[in-house]
Design a protein around this motif. Sequence first.
Motif: not given
Length: 356
Positions: A106-110
């Motif tokens: 979640r919310d990793n800029d992946l």
Amino acid sequence: MNYLTLLVVLTFSQLSGAVLLKQYNCDKYILAWCQLHNVTILQDQDLKSVQFPEAPQLGFINGTIVHFSHSLNLNLFKAGVLRIFARGTKISRLTFPNTIEQLYFRDNDLYAVEIEPKVAYAIKFLRIHVNKLRDITNFKHLKGLIELNLCDNLIEHLSFDTFSSMVHLKQLLLCGNRIKTLAATHDIKLPYLYHLDLSSNFLFNQTSLDRWHFPRLGNFSLRDNLLTTLDVRIITQRFPALQILDVEQNSLNCDTYQQLLKLVHQRRIIFNVDKRMCPDFPAPVVPRSIAPNANDNELESGDLRTLVRQLKERLYQQVKIINGQRAEIEQLKANLTTLMEQFDLVVAEPTKTVLE
């Protein structure tokens, strides 16, 4: 809750110059999980300075891992990790691990996930939400998935062929993307799919559902799209077990609106739809060849009272059913919250360390 807190370690990698800040909060007695705060891994060389705690569940809180690589996955495998959580940890690329059963990012800029077509993956529960994925075509190789959550990414065009091999899939969440088109080159049969969420996208009238065969679909959301028409006939035929239908925040035309109302009342479906001010259909005029007499008027009056009473009874039964279904939904929400608390790590405030 008993916690085993390990010391904070600052390690300077001579090869990369990266600073690895490792802090572990472990609960060995109840859920057997550990949280790692502010881990920074810029390249695989940095892994020589990292020792992962041996625990089935491991969470990464904040920090930076440029590439969640095969070497990192191998180290986690040696530590016996089966479930991985990452919240707020900046991860640009992910080489998908083949031994992990649950993976929650979640919310990793992946933006990139590498999946090998010939590898047998153990993954069953996958959440990659609030990230930057655009293409998920290679997800078709994750055939053992039971839950897939890809909400709040950047997906624009989606082929349901991607999911055709996921025959065990029960929950598919694609909300909050930018999906404009849904395509399928062949019939998509997902025999166990129960929850499908396509809300908050950009779907419009060309969206076709005629290749979908979801016999156990119970919860279907198309909320907050650009739909003005919807093929209610397909919904009736392809989703026989439908219990909850959410099409709110769509500008549905009157014809579709009236068909939906007819469907939900016939099938007793819990539904959300914006009320429409549509003209009623004119009542059919039945010609009478013989003028009514007084006795006919008395009979019609009695029949009318009986009809009103029957309608009131039906209305009462409908309200009773709806209230019961709402109670079941609230119970399901409570159960879901409990499960999420069990599977998701609770982010605790890390212990502050003063370096003298």
